[in-house]
Design a protein around this motif. Structure first.
Motif, mmCIF file in Angstrom:
data_model
loop_
_atom_site.group_PDB
_atom_site.id
_atom_site.type_symbol
_atom_site.label_atom_id
_atom_site.label_comp_id
_atom_site.label_asym_id
_atom_site.label_seq_id
_atom_site.Cartn_x
_atom_site.Cartn_y
_atom_site.Cartn_z
ATOM 1 N N LEU A 73 0.855 -1.180 0.000
ATOM 2 C CA LEU A 73 0.000 0.000 0.000
ATOM 3 C C LEU A 73 0.896 1.236 0.000
ATOM 4 O O LEU A 73 1.746 1.395 0.868
ATOM 5 N N LEU A 74 0.714 2.097 -0.991
ATOM 6 C CA LEU A 74 1.530 3.294 -1.129
ATOM 7 C C LEU A 74 0.634 4.517 -1.102
ATOM 8 O O LEU A 74 -0.445 4.526 -1.707
ATOM 9 N N ASP A 75 1.100 5.577 -0.411
ATOM 10 C CA ASP A 75 0.344 6.825 -0.507
ATOM 11 C C ASP A 75 0.735 7.539 -1.802
ATOM 12 O O ASP A 75 1.579 7.053 -2.566
ATOM 13 N N ASP A 76 0.132 8.699 -2.078
ATOM 14 C CA ASP A 76 0.345 9.369 -3.365
ATOM 15 C C ASP A 76 1.821 9.683 -3.606
ATOM 16 O O ASP A 76 2.373 9.391 -4.684
ATOM 17 N N ASP A 77 2.494 10.288 -2.618
ATOM 18 C CA ASP A 77 3.893 10.671 -2.799
ATOM 19 C C ASP A 77 4.789 9.448 -2.986
ATOM 20 O O ASP A 77 5.731 9.469 -3.794
ATOM 21 N N GLU A 78 4.511 8.368 -2.245
ATOM 22 C CA GLU A 78 5.304 7.153 -2.382
ATOM 23 C C GLU A 78 5.135 6.543 -3.768
ATOM 24 O O GLU A 78 6.103 6.085 -4.388
ATOM 25 N N ALA A 79 3.902 6.530 -4.277
ATOM 26 C CA ALA A 79 3.647 5.955 -5.599
ATOM 27 C C ALA A 79 4.362 6.739 -6.685
ATOM 28 O O ALA A 79 4.961 6.162 -7.607
ATOM 29 N N VAL A 80 4.347 8.061 -6.597
ATOM 30 C CA VAL A 80 5.043 8.893 -7.582
ATOM 31 C C VAL A 80 6.544 8.659 -7.504
ATOM 32 O O VAL A 80 7.238 8.532 -8.522
ATOM 33 N N ALA A 81 7.081 8.577 -6.276
ATOM 34 C CA ALA A 81 8.516 8.358 -6.106
ATOM 35 C C ALA A 81 8.945 7.024 -6.705
ATOM 36 O O ALA A 81 9.981 6.923 -7.370
ATOM 37 N N VAL A 82 8.144 5.975 -6.490
ATOM 38 C CA VAL A 82 8.464 4.662 -7.035
ATOM 39 C C VAL A 82 8.432 4.699 -8.566
ATOM 40 O O VAL A 82 9.324 4.158 -9.242
ATOM 41 N N ALA A 83 7.425 5.343 -9.137
ATOM 42 C CA ALA A 83 7.300 5.403 -10.595
ATOM 43 C C ALA A 83 8.487 6.153 -11.217
ATOM 44 O O ALA A 83 9.056 5.713 -12.221
ATOM 45 N N VAL A 84 8.871 7.273 -10.628
ATOM 46 C CA VAL A 84 10.001 8.033 -11.164
ATOM 47 C C VAL A 84 11.301 7.229 -11.037
ATOM 48 O O VAL A 84 12.143 7.223 -11.936
ATOM 49 N N THR A 85 11.469 6.528 -9.928
ATOM 50 C CA THR A 85 12.659 5.716 -9.737
ATOM 51 C C THR A 85 12.738 4.594 -10.763
ATOM 52 O O THR A 85 13.810 4.293 -11.299
ATOM 53 N N LEU A 86 11.596 3.978 -11.082
ATOM 54 C CA LEU A 86 11.584 2.931 -12.093
ATOM 55 C C LEU A 86 11.956 3.492 -13.456
ATOM 56 O O LEU A 86 12.627 2.816 -14.249
ATOM 57 N N ARG A 87 11.541 4.722 -13.735
ATOM 58 C CA ARG A 87 11.884 5.331 -15.023
ATOM 59 C C ARG A 87 13.371 5.566 -15.159
ATOM 60 O O ARG A 87 13.926 5.533 -16.255
ATOM 61 N N THR A 88 14.047 5.804 -14.062
ATOM 62 C CA THR A 88 15.480 6.087 -14.118
ATOM 63 C C THR A 88 16.337 4.838 -13.936
ATOM 64 O O THR A 88 17.562 4.908 -14.043
ATOM 65 N N ALA A 89 15.708 3.679 -13.679
ATOM 66 C CA ALA A 89 16.481 2.473 -13.365
ATOM 67 C C ALA A 89 17.333 2.001 -14.533
ATOM 68 O O ALA A 89 18.332 1.318 -14.332
ATOM 69 N N ALA A 90 16.969 2.357 -15.760
ATOM 70 C CA ALA A 90 17.745 1.902 -16.915
ATOM 71 C C ALA A 90 19.167 2.438 -16.903
ATOM 72 O O ALA A 90 20.059 1.865 -17.515
ATOM 73 N N GLY A 91 19.400 3.553 -16.219
ATOM 74 C CA GLY A 91 20.738 4.119 -16.169
ATOM 75 C C GLY A 91 21.496 3.790 -14.908
ATOM 76 O O GLY A 91 22.497 4.426 -14.605
ATOM 77 N N SER A 92 21.058 2.771 -14.183
ATOM 78 C CA SER A 92 21.671 2.485 -12.882
ATOM 79 C C SER A 92 22.962 1.706 -12.976
ATOM 80 O O SER A 92 23.724 1.650 -12.023
ATOM 81 N N GLY A 93 23.237 1.055 -14.110
ATOM 82 C CA GLY A 93 24.424 0.227 -14.226
ATOM 83 C C GLY A 93 24.252 -1.166 -13.649
ATOM 84 O O GLY A 93 25.219 -1.911 -13.557
ATOM 85 N N VAL A 94 23.032 -1.529 -13.261
ATOM 86 C CA VAL A 94 22.764 -2.858 -12.729
ATOM 87 C C VAL A 94 22.241 -3.733 -13.852
ATOM 88 O O VAL A 94 21.230 -3.413 -14.484
ATOM 89 N N ALA A 95 22.925 -4.846 -14.122
ATOM 90 C CA ALA A 95 22.584 -5.684 -15.264
ATOM 91 C C ALA A 95 21.161 -6.197 -15.178
ATOM 92 O O ALA A 95 20.707 -6.647 -14.132
ATOM 93 N N GLY A 96 20.430 -6.135 -16.314
ATOM 94 C CA GLY A 96 19.117 -6.738 -16.395
ATOM 95 C C GLY A 96 17.977 -5.953 -15.789
ATOM 96 O O GLY A 96 16.844 -6.413 -15.793
ATOM 97 N N THR A 97 18.264 -4.744 -15.259
ATOM 98 C CA THR A 97 17.195 -4.018 -14.589
ATOM 99 C C THR A 97 16.339 -3.203 -15.550
ATOM 100 O O THR A 97 15.229 -2.824 -15.200
ATOM 101 N N GLY A 98 16.840 -2.909 -16.744
ATOM 102 C CA GLY A 98 16.097 -2.048 -17.655
ATOM 103 C C GLY A 98 14.728 -2.592 -18.002
ATOM 104 O O GLY A 98 13.701 -1.951 -17.776
ATOM 105 N N GLU A 99 14.684 -3.827 -18.571
ATOM 106 C CA GLU A 99 13.410 -4.414 -18.965
ATOM 107 C C GLU A 99 12.543 -4.727 -17.745
ATOM 108 O O GLU A 99 11.322 -4.576 -17.787
#
Length: 336
Positions: A73-99
């Motif tokens: 269960l996420l409140d509004d701010d938590e849900a937005v933070a998670v979504a933005v973090t997922l959008r930036t995960a492709a540039g994290s340098g962690v193998a396989g996280t993009g898809e």
């Protein structure tokens, strides 16, 4: 029934928000009796939520780890933070996280209320994949993170920059994402000293269950108290060619522009800074410095000055003659 369901969701949200609650604390938050809290906890456990209970003085309720991942269960701010973090995960340098991050983002966006989808879409976020950094196995990151949290000694196989492989017993303290790479700050038991290890170069030795088998250790205070600063100091001088320049630009602007992690930047006032670079050779340093978009003066070494002269001559040849500058006359050929 609706009131009970809403209360269960509120109880689940509280359990996810904090490591542990006492019965009276939960009862006060929910506006019910402790007996009702116990009944609601039993209902959650009946729905396979792993709610753990410690009885007796000082005991309480906490949400443990179960066999399957329960809904969050996420409140509004938590849900937005998670979504933005997922959008930036492709540039994290962690193998396989993009898809994987994209798949998780699509699931999240399907259930977001429209007001939150608009907030996520309005975020000016762009992702850039790492240029040259070696990708990191996410399972290794998970093991290291758990060992740091649980304070367990790890035995790892580590490959140094020169290709030499060693086995080390370490006390992992903190993971740090620095520049385009992940590093582990750890106390090396065999060398009796602090070490900064590149995560893409180490392989942890684990038990049959995939978990660290080492004993627990008492935490040590990392030098300076700041893991990020400690790693920055350690990784900024590992390349063989060292150079120092004075840049006529604010330190913060240079810090945001320069892309290598092998750098130290010292502010010399509001509009100037000193930059110390570690690179493989003078050519690499010259390429980095020409991308600063600011005037600079070389303080050392002379080899960098020679390299910059070659770069300047190359740029001048590429640009060709200036407008109005005479060019060499064409070679005349006799008419037969």
């Amino acid at each position: 029934m609706l009131e009970t369901s809403a209360r269960l969701l509120r109880l689940l949200s509280l359990l996810q928000a904090r490591p542990e609650w006492t019965g009276p604390e939960l009862a006060e938050r929910l506006g019910v009796t402790t007996r009702t809290v116990r009944r609601d906890v039993d209902k959650l456990r009946g729905l396979d939520y792993p709610v753990e209970v410690d009885y007796g003085p000082g005991g309480g309720y906490r949400l443990g780890s179960g066999a399957a991942l329960p809904p969050l269960l996420l409140d509004d701010d938590e849900a937005v933070a998670v979504a933005v973090t997922l959008r930036t995960a492709a540039g994290s340098g962690v193998a396989g996280t993009g898809e994987t991050a994209l798949a998780a983002l699509l699931k999240l966006e399907r259930i977001l209320p429209s007001r939150l989808r608009h907030r996520v879409a309005a975020m000016p976020v762009a992702t850039v994949a790492p240029r040259v950094a070696s990708p990191v196995d996410p399972s290794v990151l998970a093991v290291l993170g758990a060992a740091c949290h649980d304070r367990r000694v790890l035995e790892v196989d580590y490959t140094a920059r020169d290709g030499a492989s060693t086995r080390r017993r370490i006390e992992p303290v903190h993971l740090v994402a620095w520049g385009r790479r992940w590093y582990l700050a750890a106390w090396d038991r065999d060398r009796d000293d602090w070490r900064t290890l590149r995560v893409d170069r180490l392989v942890p030795r684990l038990g049959p269950d995939g978990l660290p088998t080492g004993p627990r250790f008492a935490p040590r205070a990392i030098p300076g108290g700041d893991p990020a600063a400690f790693v920055a100091r350690r990784v900024a001088d590992v390349r063989p060619f060292r150079s120092v320049v004075r840049v006529e630009a604010p330190a913060e602007r240079v810090r945001q522009t320069i892309w290598t992690d092998q750098v130290r930047i010292e502010a010399l006032g509001p509009d100037a800074c000193r930059v110390a670079l570690s690179t493989d050779d003078a050519r690499a340093a010259g390429i980095i410095l020409t991308g600063l978009d600011a005037d600079f003066v070389v303080e050392s070494p002379d080899a960098l000055v020679d390299e910059l002269r070659e770069i300047a001559a190359r740029y001048e040849r590429a640009a060709g003659p200036s407008p109005g500058q005479p060019t060499a006359p064409p070679t005349s050929q006799p008419i037969p």
